[in-house]
Design a protein around this motif. Sequence first.
Motif, PDB file in Angstrom:
ATOM      1  N   UNK A  81       0.762  -1.123   0.190  1.00 18.95           N
ATOM      2  CA  UNK A  81      -0.063   0.053  -0.028  1.00 18.95           C
ATOM      3  C   UNK A  81       1.157   1.237  -0.022  1.00 18.95           C
ATOM      4  N   UNK A  82       2.130   1.324   0.123  1.00 11.19           N
ATOM      5  CA  UNK A  82       3.258   2.468  -0.058  1.00 11.19           C
ATOM      6  C   UNK A  82       4.260   2.219  -1.169  1.00 11.19           C
ATOM      7  N   UNK A  83       3.816   1.383  -2.048  1.00  8.88           N
ATOM      8  CA  UNK A  83       4.774   1.307  -3.125  1.00  8.88           C
ATOM      9  C   UNK A  83       5.500   2.427  -3.634  1.00  8.88           C
ATOM     10  N   UNK A  84       4.941   3.565  -3.433  1.00  8.14           N
ATOM     11  CA  UNK A  84       5.753   4.981  -4.163  1.00  8.14           C
ATOM     12  C   UNK A  84       6.797   5.404  -3.172  1.00  8.14           C
ATOM     13  N   UNK A  85       6.820   4.835  -1.987  1.00  5.48           N
ATOM     14  CA  UNK A  85       7.813   5.289  -1.128  1.00  5.48           C
ATOM     15  C   UNK A  85       9.109   4.759  -1.157  1.00  5.48           C
ATOM     16  N   UNK A  86      10.177   5.155  -0.585  1.00  2.37           N
ATOM     17  CA  UNK A  86      11.640   4.510  -0.673  1.00  2.37           C
ATOM     18  C   UNK A  86      11.646   3.540   0.466  1.00  2.37           C
ATOM     19  N   UNK A  87      12.202   2.381   0.254  1.00  2.44           N
ATOM     20  CA  UNK A  87      12.333   1.267   1.371  1.00  2.44           C
ATOM     21  C   UNK A  87      13.878   1.016   1.323  1.00  2.44           C
ATOM     22  N   UNK A  88      14.284   0.728   2.569  1.00  2.58           N
ATOM     23  CA  UNK A  88      15.951   0.577   2.793  1.00  2.58           C
ATOM     24  C   UNK A  88      15.990  -0.480   3.682  1.00  2.58           C
ATOM     25  N   UNK A  89      17.059  -1.309   3.465  1.00  2.00           N
ATOM     26  CA  UNK A  89      17.355  -2.124   4.770  1.00  2.00           C
ATOM     27  C   UNK A  89      18.813  -1.953   4.709  1.00  2.00           C
ATOM     28  N   UNK A  90      19.543  -2.442   5.905  1.00  4.52           N
ATOM     29  CA  UNK A  90      20.689  -2.172   6.516  1.00  4.52           C
ATOM     30  C   UNK A  90      21.646  -3.446   6.665  1.00  4.52           C
ATOM     31  N   UNK A 101       9.451  -6.562  -6.488  1.00  4.82           N
ATOM     32  CA  UNK A 101       7.894  -6.831  -6.647  1.00  4.82           C
ATOM     33  C   UNK A 101       7.436  -6.408  -5.358  1.00  4.82           C
ATOM     34  N   UNK A 102       7.899  -5.854  -4.499  1.00  2.00           N
ATOM     35  CA  UNK A 102       7.152  -5.145  -3.225  1.00  2.00           C
ATOM     36  C   UNK A 102       6.986  -3.810  -3.287  1.00  2.00           C
ATOM     37  N   UNK A 103       8.197  -3.045  -4.208  1.00  2.00           N
ATOM     38  CA  UNK A 103       8.159  -1.600  -4.141  1.00  2.00           C
ATOM     39  C   UNK A 103       8.632  -1.341  -5.349  1.00  2.00           C
ATOM     40  N   UNK A 104       8.732   0.122  -5.521  1.00  4.07           N
ATOM     41  CA  UNK A 104       9.007   0.768  -6.648  1.00  4.07           C
ATOM     42  C   UNK A 104      10.559   1.284  -6.754  1.00  4.07           C
ATOM     43  N   UNK A 105      10.637   1.767  -5.550  1.00  2.00           N
ATOM     44  CA  UNK A 105      11.877   2.383  -5.238  1.00  2.00           C
ATOM     45  C   UNK A 105      12.717   1.853  -3.804  1.00  2.00           C
ATOM     46  N   UNK A 106      13.911   1.307  -4.011  1.00  2.33           N
ATOM     47  CA  UNK A 106      14.320   0.563  -2.915  1.00  2.33           C
ATOM     48  C   UNK A 106      15.955   0.637  -2.993  1.00  2.33           C
ATOM     49  N   UNK A 107      16.495   0.254  -1.908  1.00  3.53           N
ATOM     50  CA  UNK A 107      17.827   0.096  -1.781  1.00  3.53           C
ATOM     51  C   UNK A 107      18.445  -0.331  -0.382  1.00  3.53           C
ATOM     52  N   UNK A 108      19.601  -0.185  -0.173  1.00  4.29           N
ATOM     53  CA  UNK A 108      20.380  -0.587   1.034  1.00  4.29           C
ATOM     54  C   UNK A 108      21.290   0.363   1.434  1.00  4.29           C
TER      55      UNK A 108
END
Lengths: 258, 258
Positions: A81-90, A101-108
């Motif tokens: 439901x927040x696919x447009x946000x940026x998701x980051x793991x560490x 497949x879970x989000x559009x913008x992501x990284x580490x």
Amino acid sequence: MKIVLAGAGKLATNLGQALHAAGHDIVQVYSRTMESAAALSAIVGGSPVTDTGAITDDADVYIMSVTDAAMPVLVPVICKGREQKVFVHTAGSMPMDVFQGMALHYGVLYPMQSFSKERKVNFREVACFTEANDEYAAGIIGRLACDVSDNVKPLSSEARRHLHLAAVFACNFVNHCYAISADILARHDIPFDVMLPLIDETARKVHSITPASAQTGPAVRYDENVIRNQSMLLRNNPLIKEIYERMSMSIHRKYTKE
Amino acid sequence: MKIVLAGAGKLATNLGQALHAAGHDIVQVYSRTMESAAALSAIVGGSPVTDTGAITDDADVYIMSVTDAAMPVLVPVICKGREQKVFVHTAGSMPMDVFQGMALHYGVLYPMQSFSKERKVNFREVACFTEANDEYAAGIIGRLACDVSDNVKPLSSEARRHLHLAAVFACNFVNHCYAISADILARHDIPFDVMLPLIDETARKVHSITPASAQTGPAVRYDENVIRNQSMLLRNNPLIKEIYERMSMSIHRKYTKE
């Protein structure tokens, strides 16, 4: 930027403090227990959350700093439901495509350091390795990283997992060698402090010469008497004895081959 | 004091330089090869000797700084006919009584440090552990030790061999962990320099907290996914893989027991 921080362990605590100090707005701290979430949000701001359903949509970046085992469960729940946000793991060992497949913008954003709750680390000196799936995420993650550290480098998932393995040897296993040393000394009433000048010199050496040329001790000169006798001293502790013997053999092999 | 130095390795070189700088008179340097004996005597003074028959009687102290394997052969040869002199060895693992029946006054001066020929160590900071069989030898050895180091402690042969084992873990095995880390990084074209802040912090930490409370990494949080995946990365190097697995198991056991 408005940030939701998921995780309240040592890394999350140190990164959260650094982001907060850099002027970012931690709007929520999620953790499985209220105790951990509240403890960290008391330091870095935002409200503590234990229910993933209560995580806000009103943030720019969602940072997940949890164990590798928890990631596959948490990622879909947080991204949904927040696919447009940026998701980051560490995480050092986790590939970036855990978000695919879970989000559009992501990284580490992987800060390579050994964090303890008792010690404050100067985060500006911590090497931070970044990766992103697109330009937009790269911009956001690069900015966050540079806001907390002077030592930021982009690195692929594939290279990062080898880097993490190298860090396990250079830090976690090194510290375990210190702990084994401390245990041996304690059994003979010798204070661990006597070892500190040797520990410091061993670390300092590899700033100016390679570890290979810094190697000393019974194994590299293959002093079989010493190796056999020291191995016998460990006969009541089979696992430590095996570590002793394999380390000695590995040292011996490395320097007779080269 | 007039000193004969037998041995021309890293420890002999560093100790010889420190004794020379403290004003002692190195009258001879013995080594099996003229090249080594001459190289060291060029630095610390005295004449180079390769024939044990040419060793002078005109010295107060005979210091043997050779491999543990060479000691049983060299001790009787050097002591014979000079039983009134003081004899000293510098080995962590060798008991003092290697001199028993060979001389009247003898003991040990063990400098606990990792010496490299490329690096100058501040000897005044090196922890030196001494032992002597009588008051006379204790006086001579204690004076020599205090002339070169501000960190001198008497220690029995029995305690010293455990101290030496502890030093092998805290220095030699630690350095080998650095070397394994460097090899992993080199295979992926990552410069070893990136690891230095982590290495430094890992060493600094144990000045203020115990190694046990400083432990971090996948093994202590028992992140089985990471451990399994990292172990697989080492599948082409069975000995390093075994070291990885045993270290991880040893860390896991230590912190689930305590």
